[in-house]
Motif scaffolding. Structure first.
Motif, PDB file in Angstrom:
ATOM      1  N   ALA A 134       0.763  -1.308   0.101  1.00  0.00           N
ATOM      2  CA  ALA A 134      -0.065   0.081  -0.006  1.00  0.00           C
ATOM      3  C   ALA A 134       0.856   1.189  -0.090  1.00  0.00           C
ATOM      4  CB  ALA A 134      -0.872  -0.199   1.248  1.00  0.00           C
ATOM      5  N   GLY A 135       2.016   1.058   0.170  1.00  0.00           N
ATOM      6  CA  GLY A 135       2.907   2.080   0.084  1.00  0.00           C
ATOM      7  C   GLY A 135       3.048   2.958   1.489  1.00  0.00           C
ATOM      8  N   ALA A 136       2.761   2.134   2.352  1.00  0.00           N
ATOM      9  CA  ALA A 136       2.679   2.975   3.769  1.00  0.00           C
ATOM     10  C   ALA A 136       3.957   2.900   4.588  1.00  0.00           C
ATOM     11  CB  ALA A 136       1.652   2.342   4.634  1.00  0.00           C
ATOM     12  N   ILE A 137       4.437   1.624   4.347  1.00  0.00           N
ATOM     13  CA  ILE A 137       5.746   1.613   5.212  1.00  0.00           C
ATOM     14  C   ILE A 137       6.677   0.775   4.432  1.00  0.00           C
ATOM     15  CG2 ILE A 137       4.589   1.092   7.295  1.00  0.00           C
ATOM     16  CD1 ILE A 137       5.082  -1.945   6.978  1.00  0.00           C
ATOM     17  N   ARG A 138       8.076   0.799   4.733  1.00  0.00           N
ATOM     18  CA  ARG A 138       9.231  -0.240   4.135  1.00  0.00           C
ATOM     19  C   ARG A 138       9.750  -0.999   5.331  1.00  0.00           C
ATOM     20  NH1 ARG A 138      12.470   3.606   3.089  1.00  0.00           N
ATOM     21  NH2 ARG A 138      14.054   3.520   4.787  1.00  0.00           N
ATOM     22  N   VAL A 139      10.069  -2.332   5.009  1.00  0.00           N
ATOM     23  CA  VAL A 139      10.419  -3.191   6.135  1.00  0.00           C
ATOM     24  C   VAL A 139      11.899  -3.276   6.048  1.00  0.00           C
ATOM     25  CG1 VAL A 139      10.171  -5.453   7.099  1.00  0.00           C
ATOM     26  CG2 VAL A 139       8.119  -4.467   6.336  1.00  0.00           C
ATOM     27  N   GLU A 140      12.782  -3.039   7.200  1.00  0.00           N
ATOM     28  CA  GLU A 140      13.870  -3.257   7.152  1.00  0.00           C
ATOM     29  C   GLU A 140      14.269  -4.238   8.158  1.00  0.00           C
ATOM     30  OE1 GLU A 140      15.919   0.445   7.996  1.00  0.00           O
ATOM     31  OE2 GLU A 140      15.496   1.390   6.109  1.00  0.00           O
ATOM     32  N   PRO A 141      15.534  -4.922   8.128  1.00  0.00           N
ATOM     33  CA  PRO A 141      15.657  -5.878   9.163  1.00  0.00           C
ATOM     34  C   PRO A 141      15.724  -5.335  10.819  1.00  0.00           C
ATOM     35  CG  PRO A 141      17.569  -5.923   7.617  1.00  0.00           C
ATOM     36  CD  PRO A 141      16.754  -4.777   7.321  1.00  0.00           C
ATOM     37  N   GLY A 142      14.498  -5.900  11.241  1.00  0.00           N
ATOM     38  CA  GLY A 142      14.502  -5.374  12.672  1.00  0.00           C
ATOM     39  C   GLY A 142      13.980  -4.101  12.978  1.00  0.00           C
ATOM     40  N   ALA A 143      13.351  -3.694  11.764  1.00  0.00           N
ATOM     41  CA  ALA A 143      12.553  -2.435  11.771  1.00  0.00           C
ATOM     42  C   ALA A 143      11.755  -1.912  10.777  1.00  0.00           C
ATOM     43  CB  ALA A 143      13.739  -1.143  11.706  1.00  0.00           C
ATOM     44  N   ILE A 144      10.616  -0.975  10.913  1.00  0.00           N
ATOM     45  CA  ILE A 144       9.704  -0.638  10.144  1.00  0.00           C
ATOM     46  C   ILE A 144      10.050   0.960   9.765  1.00  0.00           C
ATOM     47  CG2 ILE A 144       7.140  -0.027   9.755  1.00  0.00           C
ATOM     48  CD1 ILE A 144       6.501  -2.660  11.558  1.00  0.00           C
ATOM     49  N   VAL A 145       9.845   1.190   8.460  1.00  0.00           N
ATOM     50  CA  VAL A 145      10.011   2.945   8.271  1.00  0.00           C
ATOM     51  C   VAL A 145       8.859   3.018   7.648  1.00  0.00           C
ATOM     52  CG1 VAL A 145      11.202   4.769   6.901  1.00  0.00           C
ATOM     53  CG2 VAL A 145      12.600   2.525   7.803  1.00  0.00           C
ATOM     54  N   VAL A 146       8.118   4.370   8.368  1.00  0.00           N
ATOM     55  CA  VAL A 146       6.995   4.692   7.966  1.00  0.00           C
ATOM     56  C   VAL A 146       7.192   5.756   6.956  1.00  0.00           C
ATOM     57  CG1 VAL A 146       4.827   5.883   8.416  1.00  0.00           C
ATOM     58  CG2 VAL A 146       5.829   4.308  10.261  1.00  0.00           C
ATOM     59  N   LEU A 147       6.470   5.366   5.592  1.00  0.00           N
ATOM     60  CA  LEU A 147       6.659   6.347   4.446  1.00  0.00           C
ATOM     61  C   LEU A 147       5.478   7.296   4.276  1.00  0.00           C
ATOM     62  CD1 LEU A 147       7.935   3.512   1.942  1.00  0.00           C
ATOM     63  CD2 LEU A 147       9.195   5.024   3.258  1.00  0.00           C
ATOM     64  N   ASP A 148       4.421   6.723   4.654  1.00  0.00           N
ATOM     65  CA  ASP A 148       2.974   7.302   4.337  1.00  0.00           C
ATOM     66  C   ASP A 148       2.264   7.294   5.627  1.00  0.00           C
ATOM     67  OD1 ASP A 148       0.860   8.925   3.797  1.00  0.00           O
ATOM     68  OD2 ASP A 148       0.828   8.513   1.549  1.00  0.00           O
ATOM     69  N   PRO A 149       1.874   7.710   6.662  1.00  0.00           N
ATOM     70  CA  PRO A 149       1.108   7.790   7.658  1.00  0.00           C
ATOM     71  C   PRO A 149      -0.330   7.453   7.110  1.00  0.00           C
ATOM     72  CG  PRO A 149       2.414   9.069   8.265  1.00  0.00           C
ATOM     73  CD  PRO A 149       2.759   9.261   6.749  1.00  0.00           C
ATOM     74  N   SER A 150      -0.713   8.290   6.171  1.00  0.00           N
ATOM     75  CA  SER A 150      -2.105   8.503   5.873  1.00  0.00           C
ATOM     76  C   SER A 150      -2.615   7.086   4.951  1.00  0.00           C
ATOM     77  CB  SER A 150      -2.623   9.353   4.711  1.00  0.00           C
ATOM     78  OG  SER A 150      -1.691   9.088   3.532  1.00  0.00           O
ATOM     79  N   ARG A 151      -1.609   6.033   4.617  1.00  0.00           N
ATOM     80  CA  ARG A 151      -1.877   5.014   4.140  1.00  0.00           C
ATOM     81  C   ARG A 151      -1.918   3.681   5.164  1.00  0.00           C
ATOM     82  NH1 ARG A 151       0.901   5.103  -2.057  1.00  0.00           N
ATOM     83  NH2 ARG A 151       0.182   6.988  -2.561  1.00  0.00           N
TER      84      ARG A 151
END
Length: 220
Positions: A196-213
């Motif tokens: 959905a383009g909301a997040i990116r998953v990295e090893p051991g972490a989540i990066v939020v790209l678009d909170p609205s999604r």
């Protein structure tokens, strides 16, 4: 340096330098390695655990052999305020997810501080109120029928204190323990949010790209 560390803890932010120096003397720092226990469920909560730096997770092992993870916190902060002020026992086992530095403030000294500094009493009450609201939101998240809804709500809640890059509590397995899902289900839900383009998953972490999604839903 000790006073600077304590002043960074939100609960103590209004204390003057003299009281911060007194706290630093009364509560020497302790270093915990990853996996070490800061407090154990059922033990009397005689000390307020002040987390100077590092991350602690609160968990409980049920009689059926499963693990429930209540919350993960990163310093500077304090934990189990209600248990300490109420003279009760720890309701979870707090384990270091990373190397940590903590200080233990005896409950009697905390009460003395609250009596001496009226502003601290109001500050403590606000923190306790915030904790009640966080606990209620956590209960609502766990009741959500759709896995993506649970994961998205957890991410949105975590952004309040951790920003757009959120370290996972014990990787995807730990996140599942906290919101009542299996690791496989957590992984699938995360992939929906990635799509959905909301997040990116990295090893051991989540990066939020678009909170609205983060309102994306799974198709179940």
């Amino acid at each position: 340096m000790d006073q600077v560390e304590l002043a960074a803890v939100p609960l103590f932010s209004m204390l003057d330098e003299a009281r911060l120096a007194w706290l630093a003397t009364e509560c020497p720092p302790r270093d915990l390695s990853r996996g070490a226990t800061a407090a154990r469920v059922g033990e009397p909560a005689r000390h307020l655990v002040v987390v100077i730096r590092g991350t602690l997770s609160a968990g409980y092992d049920t009689s059926h052999g499963s693990r429930v993870r209540f919350v993960t916190v990163t310093g500077p902060c304090v934990i189990d305020k209600a248990a300490v002020l109420g003279g009760g026992s720890h309701t979870a086992t707090w384990t270091a997810s990373t190397a940590c530095r903590i200080r233990l403030l005896p409950a009697v000294l905390l009460r003395d501080l609250i009596d001496q500094v009226p502003a601290l009493r109001d500050h403590v009450l606000r923190h306790l109120s915030d904790q009640v609201h966080r606990d209620r939101r956590a209960q609502v998240r766990r009741a959500a029928p759709q896995p993506v809804t649970r994961v998205a709500a957890w991410v949105a809640e975590s952004m309040r204190t951790r920003g757009s890059r959120i370290n996972l509590p014990g990787a995807q397995q730990g996140l599942g323990e906290e919101i009542g899902l299996s690791r496989v289900t957590v992984n699938r839900a995360l992939q929906v949010l990635v799509g959905a383009g909301a997040i990116r998953v990295e090893p051991g972490a989540i990066v939020v790209l678009d909170p609205s999604r983060l309102t994306a839903r799974d198709g179940s």
